[in-house]
Design an enzyme around this catalytic site. Structure first.
Site, short mmCIF file in Angstrom:
data_model
loop_
_atom_site.label_atom_id
_atom_site.label_comp_id
_atom_site.label_asym_id
_atom_site.label_seq_id
_atom_site.Cartn_x
_atom_site.Cartn_y
_atom_site.Cartn_z
N ASP A 41 39.48 39.46 36.80
CA ASP A 41 38.53 39.44 37.91
C ASP A 41 37.51 38.31 37.68
OD1 ASP A 41 36.96 40.09 40.09
OD2 ASP A 41 36.78 42.20 39.58
N ASP A 42 37.57 37.29 38.51
CA ASP A 42 36.64 36.14 38.43
C ASP A 42 36.86 35.27 37.19
OD1 ASP A 42 35.58 37.37 40.65
OD2 ASP A 42 33.59 37.69 39.82
N CYS A 81 37.27 38.50 45.87
CA CYS A 81 38.23 39.46 45.33
C CYS A 81 39.04 40.27 46.32
CB CYS A 81 37.51 40.39 44.35
SG CYS A 81 35.87 40.89 44.89
N HIS A 139 39.78 48.16 45.34
CA HIS A 139 39.00 47.30 46.24
C HIS A 139 39.73 46.93 47.53
CE1 HIS A 139 35.60 44.04 46.34
NE2 HIS A 139 35.39 45.06 47.16
N ASP A 288 42.03 36.97 40.37
CA ASP A 288 41.92 37.20 41.82
C ASP A 288 41.22 36.08 42.57
OD1 ASP A 288 39.39 37.72 40.81
OD2 ASP A 288 39.09 39.57 41.95
N ASN A 289 40.49 35.26 41.87
CA ASN A 289 39.85 34.08 42.46
C ASN A 289 39.34 33.21 41.33
OD1 ASN A 289 37.70 36.60 43.38
ND2 ASN A 289 36.96 35.11 41.90
#
Length: 471
Positions: A41-42, A81, A139, A288-289
């Site tokens: 995540d990130d 996300c 999410h 995710d990004n």
């Protein structure tokens, strides 16, 4: 069949498979592969040692990269996300679904989420006989309307929302805030650093599996997303007054968070080996990004919430012993929504024809049966009215009212604006984006967005657009 005809057919097989027409990636006599899909995540593009990180070590993920194929031009479907997660689980541009327009989803809603009727990677794999589990971040909408058990997963342990404190497991601060930690659809309370809890649960899942019964394990960490808390920082968790943690964090803390993520993944990979399942398990690792405020993205610029390369370019690693040759580095352009058709092909399935994928089946490339192919990928982002298209080596970008044309292979830093030097390319890509945009759901006033402003990050000192939400 004549020899000439046979040669033409055989020559066409890799191209047909890469386009998604030959879904069955199983070799004769081979069992269906297990799938372990690990999502950070990130995480920044250069936050692993094999991608250029030198401030801390990521030995387990570096080893994983050496055992398979590492992509240098992999992208996320969005710079935030939940939007990317829509594309990942459906294999389609997230802009085809109302929930996918959110940047990101925030707060419970009866209408904003992944519709339970939409085919997903886990639901399609279940049709192929797979057991499915999600451990970690969902999410994609909140209970009671949405959830992983309603969209193809047999079991779930994790958080429904976007971020939680690593120790309290709350999506906010204060005694009035409830924990966002669930076993299925039932709230649970557990003590421990969240990255470690997810890894331990994944190890337990692997240990319970049996050869011959294929599984999909989606292991979606929240690390290294804020708040900025390493595994030894429980005192920080007790002291923060805002889950965004604007006044906290540093490079050292971020390094400990990523190292903890790497160690957790290492324990899961060891469990696969100990169980004798590693040889026939496809392991995918990606993010995710793009990276956040402490991430390393060099030589890229930009970060999460931006369509500059640093906001959407992500690490991507695939290992499948015996099927994917080790030690490969690929310049193939890939994106989050490619994984659904790719993994379905490996399992002997195919996307639902009523919901055709926008992604590409990369399996022939992974197996060495097809060569690298040119791609055209497109993005939108509401904050700063951003739009982008990558076609071959070219990239058209509009951000904050300004337009650019880059050769992102020669100019990864996105500094040389070639719009005036190549006006025909600029016009063509801009037109392609406009045409594609007409096919997607419109971005309306009620769509939430998330941008970084100079109020919280000094190097983003521009005036944020009206209506955007800072960080």
């Amino acid at each position: 069949m004549t020899n000439n005809t046979r040669r033409r057919v055989l020559k066409s097989l890799p191209a047909l498979a890469l386009a998604g027409y030959l879904p069955n990636g199983l070799a004769a006599g081979k069992e269906q592969p297990n799938i372990l899909f690990i999502l950070a995540d990130d995480l920044g593009h250069a936050d692993l040692g094999v991608y250029g990180q030198t401030d801390f070590r990521t030995p387990n993920l570096d080893k994983l990269a050496g055992q398979g194929i590492r992509f240098t031009q992999a992208y996320a479907n969005s710079a935030v996300c939940s939007a990317t997660r829509f594309a990942l689980i459906t294999g389609r541009y997230q802009y085809r679904l109302r929930g996918g327009l959110e940047e990101p989803i925030a707060g419970a809603s009866d209408t904003i989420g992944l519709p339970r009727t939409h085919p997903t990677l886990p639901s399609l794999l279940k049709q192929q006989g797979y057991g499915t589990a999600l451990i970690g971040k969902w999410h994609l909408g909140y209970l009671p309307t949405f959830g992983p058990l309603k969209s193809g997963y047999d079991s779930f342990f994790g958080n429904y929302g976007g971020a939680i404190d690593y120790f309290t497991h709350k999506p906010g601060v204060g005694p009035q805030v409830k924990e966002d930690l669930y076993e299925g659809e039932v709230p649970v309370h557990q003590i421990g650093y969240y990255t470690d809890l997810l890894g331990a649960r994944a190890v337990d899942f692997v240990q319970k599996q049996q050869a011959g019964k294929p599984f999909l394990l989606s292991l979606h960490y929240t690390a290294p997303h804020w708040p900025w808390e390493g595994p030894g920082d429980e005192t920080i968790s007790r002291d923060i007054d805002n889950i965004f943690h604007y006044d906290g964090g540093d490079l050292a803390t971020y390094g400990r968070m990523v190292e903890s993520l790497d160690a957790s993944i290492g324990r899961v990979l060891k469990a696969l080996e100990d169980k004798g399942l590693a040889e026939n398990t496809i392991v995918i690792f990606t993010s995710d990004n793009g990276g956040e405020r402490f991430s390393k993205t060099w030589p890229l610029t930009g970060q999460k919430t931006e369509l500059l390369e640093g906001g959407i370019r992500v690490p991507a690693i695939v290992r499948w012993p015996g099927r994917i040759a080790a030690g490969q580095v690929s310049e193939q352009v890939a994106i989050s929504m490619d994984w659904l058709p790719t993994l379905l092909a490996a399992a002997g399935g195919a996307p639902d024809p009523a919901y055709p994928t926008d992604g590409t089946n990369l399996l022939p490339l992974l197996l060495g049966q097809a060569k690298q192919q040119e791609r055209t990928l497109l993005w939108r982002y509401k904050a700063n009215a951003q739009r982008a298209i990558r076609a071959g080596n070219w990239k058209y970008l509009k951000i904050g009212g300004n337009e650019f044309l880059f050769d992102v292979v020669k100019d990864q830093h996105e500094r040389a604006n070639l719009a005036q030097r190549h006006p025909e390319v600029f016009a063509k890509l801009k037109g392609q984006w406009e045409q594609w945009n007409k096919e997607m759901l419109p971005i309306t006033a009620d769509v939430r967005t998330h941008g970084v402003s100079g109020k919280v990050q000094a190097d983003r000192y521009g005036v944020p657009p009206a209506g955007s939400v800072a960080d």
